[in-house]
Design an enzyme around this catalytic site. Structure first.
Site, PDB file in Angstrom:
ATOM      1  N   MET A   1     -29.748 -18.785 -51.377  1.00  0.00           N
ATOM      2  CA  MET A   1     -29.883 -19.266 -52.211  1.00  0.00           C
ATOM      3  C   MET A   1     -29.707 -19.600 -53.371  1.00  0.00           C
ATOM      4  O   MET A   1     -30.547 -20.537 -53.897  1.00  0.00           O
ATOM      5  CB  MET A   1     -31.787 -19.417 -51.435  1.00  0.00           C
ATOM      6  CG  MET A   1     -32.401 -19.071 -49.821  1.00  0.00           C
ATOM      7  SD  MET A   1     -34.080 -19.366 -49.226  1.00  0.00           S
ATOM      8  CE  MET A   1     -34.600 -18.120 -50.466  1.00  0.00           C
ATOM      9  N   GLY A   2     -28.780 -19.483 -53.396  1.00  0.00           N
ATOM     10  CA  GLY A   2     -28.019 -19.724 -55.487  1.00  0.00           C
ATOM     11  C   GLY A   2     -29.155 -19.418 -55.735  1.00  0.00           C
ATOM     12  O   GLY A   2     -29.892 -18.266 -56.102  1.00  0.00           O
TER      13      GLY A   2
ATOM     14  N   ARG B   1     -35.888 -13.921 -58.736  1.00  0.00           N
ATOM     15  CA  ARG B   1     -37.013 -14.569 -59.263  1.00  0.00           C
ATOM     16  C   ARG B   1     -37.094 -13.613 -60.431  1.00  0.00           C
ATOM     17  O   ARG B   1     -37.967 -14.191 -61.256  1.00  0.00           O
ATOM     18  CB  ARG B   1     -37.566 -13.729 -58.536  1.00  0.00           C
ATOM     19  CG  ARG B   1     -38.636 -14.551 -57.097  1.00  0.00           C
ATOM     20  CD  ARG B   1     -39.623 -14.396 -56.477  1.00  0.00           C
ATOM     21  NE  ARG B   1     -39.717 -15.585 -55.109  1.00  0.00           N
ATOM     22  CZ  ARG B   1     -39.380 -14.973 -54.440  1.00  0.00           C
ATOM     23  NH1 ARG B   1     -38.625 -14.245 -53.696  1.00  0.00           N
ATOM     24  NH2 ARG B   1     -39.751 -15.849 -53.106  1.00  0.00           N
TER      25      ARG B   1
ATOM     26  N   GLN C   1     -39.006 -21.642 -44.749  1.00  0.00           N
ATOM     27  CA  GLN C   1     -39.321 -19.946 -45.205  1.00  0.00           C
ATOM     28  C   GLN C   1     -40.255 -19.891 -46.764  1.00  0.00           C
ATOM     29  O   GLN C   1     -40.799 -18.963 -46.548  1.00  0.00           O
ATOM     30  CB  GLN C   1     -38.051 -19.133 -44.864  1.00  0.00           C
ATOM     31  CG  GLN C   1     -36.951 -19.178 -46.793  1.00  0.00           C
ATOM     32  CD  GLN C   1     -36.422 -18.323 -46.347  1.00  0.00           C
ATOM     33  OE1 GLN C   1     -35.329 -18.876 -45.810  1.00  0.00           O
ATOM     34  NE2 GLN C   1     -35.979 -17.943 -47.201  1.00  0.00           N
TER      35      GLN C   1
ATOM     36  N   GLU D   1     -29.491  -5.431 -47.919  1.00  0.00           N
ATOM     37  CA  GLU D   1     -30.427  -4.725 -47.926  1.00  0.00           C
ATOM     38  C   GLU D   1     -31.899  -4.516 -48.952  1.00  0.00           C
ATOM     39  O   GLU D   1     -32.783  -4.228 -48.458  1.00  0.00           O
ATOM     40  CB  GLU D   1     -30.327  -2.999 -47.974  1.00  0.00           C
ATOM     41  CG  GLU D   1     -29.627  -2.210 -47.361  1.00  0.00           C
ATOM     42  CD  GLU D   1     -29.254  -1.090 -46.513  1.00  0.00           C
ATOM     43  OE1 GLU D   1     -29.088  -0.228 -48.265  1.00  0.00           O
ATOM     44  OE2 GLU D   1     -28.296  -0.431 -46.144  1.00  0.00           O
TER      45      GLU D   1
ATOM     46  N   HIS E   1     -26.047 -10.953 -54.973  1.00  0.00           N
ATOM     47  CA  HIS E   1     -25.376 -11.682 -54.563  1.00  0.00           C
ATOM     48  C   HIS E   1     -23.803 -11.475 -54.433  1.00  0.00           C
ATOM     49  O   HIS E   1     -22.677 -11.366 -53.389  1.00  0.00           O
ATOM     50  CB  HIS E   1     -25.279 -13.203 -54.636  1.00  0.00           C
ATOM     51  CG  HIS E   1     -26.848 -13.949 -54.798  1.00  0.00           C
ATOM     52  ND1 HIS E   1     -27.584 -13.926 -55.481  1.00  0.00           N
ATOM     53  CD2 HIS E   1     -27.698 -13.769 -53.518  1.00  0.00           C
ATOM     54  CE1 HIS E   1     -28.165 -14.066 -55.255  1.00  0.00           C
ATOM     55  NE2 HIS E   1     -28.938 -13.996 -53.894  1.00  0.00           N
TER      56      HIS E   1
ATOM     57  N   GLN F   1     -25.381 -10.593 -59.390  1.00  0.00           N
ATOM     58  CA  GLN F   1     -24.729 -10.040 -58.776  1.00  0.00           C
ATOM     59  C   GLN F   1     -24.707  -9.548 -57.657  1.00  0.00           C
ATOM     60  O   GLN F   1     -23.647  -8.805 -57.016  1.00  0.00           O
ATOM     61  CB  GLN F   1     -24.417  -8.873 -59.984  1.00  0.00           C
ATOM     62  CG  GLN F   1     -23.653  -7.919 -60.672  1.00  0.00           C
ATOM     63  CD  GLN F   1     -21.679  -8.897 -60.620  1.00  0.00           C
ATOM     64  OE1 GLN F   1     -21.894 -10.194 -61.008  1.00  0.00           O
ATOM     65  NE2 GLN F   1     -20.843  -8.358 -59.564  1.00  0.00           N
TER      66      GLN F   1
HETATM   67  P1  AMP Z   1     -30.974 -14.774 -51.125  1.00  0.00           P
HETATM   68  O1  AMP Z   1     -30.587 -16.146 -51.984  1.00  0.00           O
HETATM   69  O2  AMP Z   1     -32.550 -13.956 -52.580  1.00  0.00           O
HETATM   70  O3  AMP Z   1     -31.263 -15.479 -49.794  1.00  0.00           O
HETATM   71  O4  AMP Z   1     -30.362 -13.580 -50.980  1.00  0.00           O
HETATM   72  C1  AMP Z   1     -29.300 -13.980 -50.010  1.00  0.00           C
HETATM   73  C2  AMP Z   1     -28.798 -12.763 -50.212  1.00  0.00           C
HETATM   74  O5  AMP Z   1     -28.177 -11.726 -51.408  1.00  0.00           O
HETATM   75  C3  AMP Z   1     -29.764 -12.042 -49.164  1.00  0.00           C
HETATM   76  O6  AMP Z   1     -29.100 -11.398 -47.742  1.00  0.00           O
HETATM   77  C4  AMP Z   1     -30.459 -10.925 -49.887  1.00  0.00           C
HETATM   78  O7  AMP Z   1     -30.626 -10.021 -49.544  1.00  0.00           O
HETATM   79  C5  AMP Z   1     -29.145 -10.525 -50.566  1.00  0.00           C
HETATM   80  N1  AMP Z   1     -29.319  -9.923 -52.296  1.00  0.00           N
HETATM   81  C6  AMP Z   1     -30.300 -10.771 -53.003  1.00  0.00           C
HETATM   82  N2  AMP Z   1     -31.110  -9.668 -53.737  1.00  0.00           N
HETATM   83  C7  AMP Z   1     -29.826  -8.611 -54.091  1.00  0.00           C
HETATM   84  C8  AMP Z   1     -29.362  -7.417 -54.446  1.00  0.00           C
HETATM   85  N3  AMP Z   1     -30.120  -7.191 -55.298  1.00  0.00           N
HETATM   86  N4  AMP Z   1     -29.088  -6.406 -54.015  1.00  0.00           N
HETATM   87  C9  AMP Z   1     -27.833  -6.719 -52.749  1.00  0.00           C
HETATM   88  N5  AMP Z   1     -28.276  -7.926 -51.855  1.00  0.00           N
HETATM   89  C10 AMP Z   1     -29.111  -8.774 -52.400  1.00  0.00           C
END
Ligand code: AMP
Length: 282
Positions: A30-31, A189, A61, A150, A37, A35
């Site tokens: 979601m941008g 966040r 969502q 994870e 990502h 690190q």
């Molecule tokens: P999001 O942008 O928050 O929807 O996250 C996109 C992807 O990055 C999802 O698969 C998350 O689980 C993963 N992700 C987010 N934060 C972390 C993190 N600290 N370590 C590993 N993967 C992450």
């Protein structure tokens, strides 16, 4: 660096890659990239000929409109960060209409009960929104492999279930949680926390690590009570849940079973920002 905003144009571009029998890796995000990502993208780049990263704040969502509105949107900075990894990443950054056309709504999914636990209980409709967007993105991108963190462990299990139920031809790969130097799990966040809160939030992972130690000799219930007490003593935090659950079914651990793998899952508010984290208990 190619940035696509229309699924039609992206599909056209990908069709020549598919015809050449090259593999496609996919990292949905979601941008507001950090690190964590980038570590997913790094792994995807190692294992595939082409990697597509989607950047899309998926409205269906979110169960909280304020959270959706306040979600950071930083496309230019995101593109710059990805550029440091590879010029060859393909970015798909659509607007809501390109994904949902006329109907901004979720489909409903049955994930054999995984959706009823933890995040599903506290964020109604969340996993219907996740399933809807992930299935659509898979249809558009047709990846061979897709990478999920994870950090959102329940989401990872739900996506695996989605793939199993719809027999989608994609391999789901779980990637380890990337943490800040003080242990706080990286999250978009975290940017909304004050510097003091960001420091204090290290307490979340410290407590998870202690719970793992406690779980060696204590029951799940005792371990859970110790975590709840620790958070009750902290005036900056509001604990939403801590649960020790079976990794596969996400059912809460009533009595330890040596054949099962357990994880501790937590959701906690600090400065009204909701943070989640988890730790393997083995
Ligand atoms: P999001 O942008 O928050 O929807 O996250 C996109 C992807 O990055 C999802 O698969 C998350 O689980 C993963 N992700 C987010 N934060 C972390 C993190 N600290 N370590 C590993 N993967 C992450």
């Amino acid at each position: 660096m190619l940035v696509f905003t229309e699924k039609k144009v992206l599909s056209q571009h990908l069709s020549s890659i598919i015809e050449a029998n090259k593999s496609i890796g996919f990292v949905p995000t979601m941008g507001a990239l950090h690190q964590g990502h980038l570590s997913l993208m790094e792994q995807a780049l190692k294992e595939n000929d082409t990697v597509v990263v989607s950047i899309f704040v998926n409205p269906t969502q979110f169960n909280n409109i304020e959270d959706l509105e306040k979600y950071p949107r930083t496309l230019e900075a995101d593109v710059n960060k990805m550029q440091t990894l590879s010029e060859n990443l393909l970015i798909y950054a659509p607007d809501v209409k390109d994904i949902y056309e006329q109907k901004l709504a979720s489909e409903s999914f049955d994930y054999d009960g995984l959706e009823l636990k933890m995040e599903g209980k506290h964020r109604l409709g969340h996993f219907d929104g996740v399933g809807t967007i992930v299935k659509r993105l898979f249809e558009i991108i047709t990846p061979n492999r897709a990478y999920f963190g994870e950090k959102d462990f329940q989401q990872l299990q739900i996506v695996k279930k989605l793939v199993e139920k719809f027999q989608l031809p994609v391999q789901i790969i779980g990637c380890p949680i990337f943490r800040e130097p003080n242990g706080l799990a990286m999250s978009s966040r975290n940017e909304r926390l004050s510097p003091q809160a960001r420091k204090k939030a290290a307490f979340i992972y410290e407590t998870l690590q202690k719970s793992k130690q406690n779980f060696i000799t204590k029951s799940a219930q005792e371990t859970t009570e110790i975590v709840e007490k620790a958070f009750n003593k902290q005036k900056n935090f509001k604990l939403e849940y801590f649960e020790i659950a079976d990794e596969k079914t996400l059912c809460i651990c009533q009595k330890k079973d040596n054949n099962k793998k357990y994880r501790g899952f937590i959701a906690v508010f600090i400065e009204n920002i909701r943070l989640i984290d988890n730790i393997p208990m083995y």
